[in-house]
Write an enzyme that holds these catalytic residues in place. Structure first.
Site, PDB file in Angstrom:
ATOM      1  N   GLY A   1      -2.409  33.397 -29.029  1.00 49.70           N
ATOM      2  CA  GLY A   1      -1.806  33.010 -30.301  1.00 49.70           C
ATOM      3  C   GLY A   1      -1.964  31.519 -30.535  1.00 49.70           C
ATOM      4  O   GLY A   1      -3.026  31.032 -30.940  1.00 49.70           O
TER       5      GLY A   1
ATOM      6  N   SER B   1       1.497  33.136 -24.267  1.00 46.94           N
ATOM      7  CA  SER B   1       1.369  31.744 -23.827  1.00 46.94           C
ATOM      8  C   SER B   1       0.183  31.515 -22.893  1.00 46.94           C
ATOM      9  O   SER B   1       0.293  30.796 -21.890  1.00 46.94           O
ATOM     10  CB  SER B   1       2.677  31.247 -23.195  1.00 46.94           C
ATOM     11  OG  SER B   1       3.726  31.306 -24.143  1.00 46.94           O
TER      12      SER B   1
ATOM     13  N   GLU C   1       1.471  42.311 -23.881  1.00 45.46           N
ATOM     14  CA  GLU C   1       2.072  41.049 -24.313  1.00 45.46           C
ATOM     15  C   GLU C   1       3.585  41.120 -24.125  1.00 45.46           C
ATOM     16  O   GLU C   1       4.295  41.608 -25.016  1.00 45.46           O
ATOM     17  CB  GLU C   1       1.765  40.811 -25.791  1.00 45.46           C
ATOM     18  CG  GLU C   1       0.290  40.702 -26.095  1.00 45.46           C
ATOM     19  CD  GLU C   1       0.066  39.872 -27.346  1.00 45.46           C
ATOM     20  OE1 GLU C   1      -0.591  38.837 -27.231  1.00 45.46           O
ATOM     21  OE2 GLU C   1       0.572  40.247 -28.414  1.00 45.46           O
TER      22      GLU C   1
ATOM     23  N   ASN D   1      -5.466  35.214 -32.132  1.00 45.89           N
ATOM     24  CA  ASN D   1      -4.645  35.752 -33.222  1.00 45.89           C
ATOM     25  C   ASN D   1      -4.058  34.574 -33.986  1.00 45.89           C
ATOM     26  O   ASN D   1      -3.141  33.905 -33.502  1.00 45.89           O
ATOM     27  CB  ASN D   1      -3.534  36.629 -32.607  1.00 45.89           C
ATOM     28  CG  ASN D   1      -2.536  37.101 -33.646  1.00 45.89           C
ATOM     29  OD1 ASN D   1      -2.779  37.004 -34.846  1.00 45.89           O
ATOM     30  ND2 ASN D   1      -1.405  37.617 -33.176  1.00 45.89           N
ATOM     31  N   TRP D   2      -4.595  34.332 -35.153  1.00 50.10           N
ATOM     32  CA  TRP D   2      -4.167  33.147 -35.908  1.00 50.10           C
ATOM     33  C   TRP D   2      -2.850  33.355 -36.654  1.00 50.10           C
ATOM     34  O   TRP D   2      -2.312  32.413 -37.232  1.00 50.10           O
ATOM     35  CB  TRP D   2      -5.262  32.736 -36.909  1.00 50.10           C
ATOM     36  CG  TRP D   2      -6.541  32.308 -36.281  1.00 50.10           C
ATOM     37  CD1 TRP D   2      -6.829  32.252 -34.941  1.00 50.10           C
ATOM     38  CD2 TRP D   2      -7.715  31.865 -36.960  1.00 50.10           C
ATOM     39  NE1 TRP D   2      -8.112  31.804 -34.747  1.00 50.10           N
ATOM     40  CE2 TRP D   2      -8.682  31.563 -35.981  1.00 50.10           C
ATOM     41  CE3 TRP D   2      -8.058  31.711 -38.310  1.00 50.10           C
ATOM     42  CZ2 TRP D   2      -9.962  31.099 -36.305  1.00 50.10           C
ATOM     43  CZ3 TRP D   2      -9.321  31.252 -38.641  1.00 50.10           C
ATOM     44  CH2 TRP D   2     -10.257  30.951 -37.644  1.00 50.10           C
ATOM     45  N   LYS D   3      -2.371  34.578 -36.678  1.00 48.81           N
ATOM     46  CA  LYS D   3      -1.104  34.891 -37.365  1.00 48.81           C
ATOM     47  C   LYS D   3      -1.138  34.354 -38.807  1.00 48.81           C
ATOM     48  O   LYS D   3      -2.181  34.375 -39.437  1.00 48.81           O
ATOM     49  CB  LYS D   3       0.084  34.351 -36.571  1.00 48.81           C
ATOM     50  CG  LYS D   3       0.019  34.761 -35.102  1.00 48.81           C
ATOM     51  CD  LYS D   3       1.284  34.489 -34.359  1.00 48.81           C
ATOM     52  CE  LYS D   3       1.084  34.841 -32.890  1.00 48.81           C
ATOM     53  NZ  LYS D   3       2.289  34.772 -32.102  1.00 48.81           N
TER      54      LYS D   3
ATOM     55  N   GLU E   1       5.374  41.175 -33.067  1.00 47.95           N
ATOM     56  CA  GLU E   1       5.979  40.613 -34.278  1.00 47.95           C
ATOM     57  C   GLU E   1       6.034  41.666 -35.383  1.00 47.95           C
ATOM     58  O   GLU E   1       6.968  41.720 -36.176  1.00 47.95           O
ATOM     59  CB  GLU E   1       5.204  39.363 -34.730  1.00 47.95           C
ATOM     60  CG  GLU E   1       5.502  38.192 -33.807  1.00 47.95           C
ATOM     61  CD  GLU E   1       4.404  37.157 -33.710  1.00 47.95           C
ATOM     62  OE1 GLU E   1       3.472  37.156 -34.536  1.00 47.95           O
ATOM     63  OE2 GLU E   1       4.478  36.333 -32.769  1.00 47.95           O
TER      64      GLU E   1
ATOM     65  N   GLY F   1       4.668  32.860 -27.552  1.00 49.19           N
ATOM     66  CA  GLY F   1       5.065  31.662 -28.278  1.00 49.19           C
ATOM     67  C   GLY F   1       6.193  30.894 -27.605  1.00 49.19           C
ATOM     68  O   GLY F   1       6.794  30.005 -28.204  1.00 49.19           O
TER      69      GLY F   1
ATOM     70  N   HIS G   1       1.371  44.700 -32.879  1.00 47.27           N
ATOM     71  CA  HIS G   1       1.808  43.414 -32.313  1.00 47.27           C
ATOM     72  C   HIS G   1       3.343  43.378 -32.299  1.00 47.27           C
ATOM     73  O   HIS G   1       3.981  43.916 -33.204  1.00 47.27           O
ATOM     74  CB  HIS G   1       1.244  42.259 -33.151  1.00 47.27           C
ATOM     75  CG  HIS G   1       1.442  40.925 -32.502  1.00 47.27           C
ATOM     76  ND1 HIS G   1       2.641  40.254 -32.548  1.00 47.27           N
ATOM     77  CD2 HIS G   1       0.608  40.150 -31.770  1.00 47.27           C
ATOM     78  CE1 HIS G   1       2.525  39.112 -31.877  1.00 47.27           C
ATOM     79  NE2 HIS G   1       1.304  39.035 -31.391  1.00 47.27           N
TER      80      HIS G   1
END
Ligand code: PEP
Length: 251
Positions: free
Chosen positions: A234, A213, A167, A9-11, A97, A173, A95
């Site tokens: 991520g 992570s 997650e 997931n490159w965000k 976020e 992160g 997600h």
């Protein structure tokens, strides 16, 4: 029986040029890996260009989000059909976020799951508790509510048409990973909940990814758990060598 899926997931990272350089570096590094499906989720602007680059390769493309409507006056949104046409096979939905920063709800995630499936995409439905929820012993209750919210109203047939990513929010992160035992415990529980929604056979086919992570040093242990069928990665997916070592977790 379940082919592991490792998805990056490159965000909100990588311009089109940077995204192409990243997949060009990644492709040879993961070329010979067998028995693992690999996907990348670039930002929307880079999807089409990366999708073109991936034609004829085993690497799959994923969107990071989508809207549940097929079209309309929804400024800033994209539809399942738009993602599919850009080359996506998968879409990450719910997600943490998106839930925390953009107010996504369980019901909204459910509508997106239905729209993604109707549009020919495989949703990767994300669930996971916050640290506060874990500390007060509510982790299981939270992930159950999230998974039922996403799938509960869609009928038993959808259960094995999705992948689920567990997650824990406190591990995303942060460099703090769930232990393999913690991940396995929640994954086994999620499979039970999926079984209650769609029957044990369907639940047994669902890939349950762990995210939070994941790094080269912990991927083998995490992905070695019986109910951990892949990883949603991520930060470590932004470096081709690092992501490739996670893909090669068995080596
Ligand atoms: C993620 O955002 O899905 C994620 C797992 O991030 P990271 O690997 O950086 O913790």
């Amino acid at each position: 029986m379940r082919t592991p899926l490792v998805a990056g997931n490159w965000k909100m990272h990588k311009t089109v040029g940077e995204a192409l350089r990243l997949v060009d570096a990644l492709l040879p590094l993961v070329a010979g890996v067998e028995g693992v499906e690999v996907a990348v989720a670039p930002p929307f602007t880079a999807l089409h260009a990366v999708g073109q680059r991936l034609v004829g390769t085993p690497l799959r493309l994923a969107g990071q989000n989508m809207h549940w409507e097929a079209q309309g006056a929804y400024t800033g949104e994209v539809s399942a059909a738009m993602l599919a046409e850009a080359g996506c096979a998968y879409v990450i939905l719910g997600h943490s976020e998106r839930r925390q920063l953009f107010g996504e709800t369980d019901a909204g995630v459910g509508r997106k799951v239905a729209a993604a499936l109707a549009g020919g995409l495989t949703p990767v439905v994300c669930v996971g508790e916050t640290l506060e929820e874990r500390d007060r012993g509510a982790a299981f209750e939270v992930v159950e509510r999230q998974i039922r919210g996403a799938l509960g109203s869609l009928g038993p047939d959808v259960v094995d048409r999705v992948a689920v990513a567990y997650e824990p929010v406190w591990a995303i992160g942060t460099g703090r990973t769930a232990t393999a035992a913690q991940a396995q415990e929640v994954h086994a529980f999620l499979r039970q909940v999926l079984g209650s929604l769609g029957g044990t056979e369907r639940a047994g086919r669902v890939r349950l990814l762990y995210g939070g992570s994941v790094k080269p040093y912990n991927s083998a242990e995490l992905l070695g758990q019986p109910d951990v069928d892949g990883a949603l990665v991520g930060g470590a997916s932004l470096e081709p060598e690092t992501f490739a070592s996670i893909v090669r977790f068995r080596v």
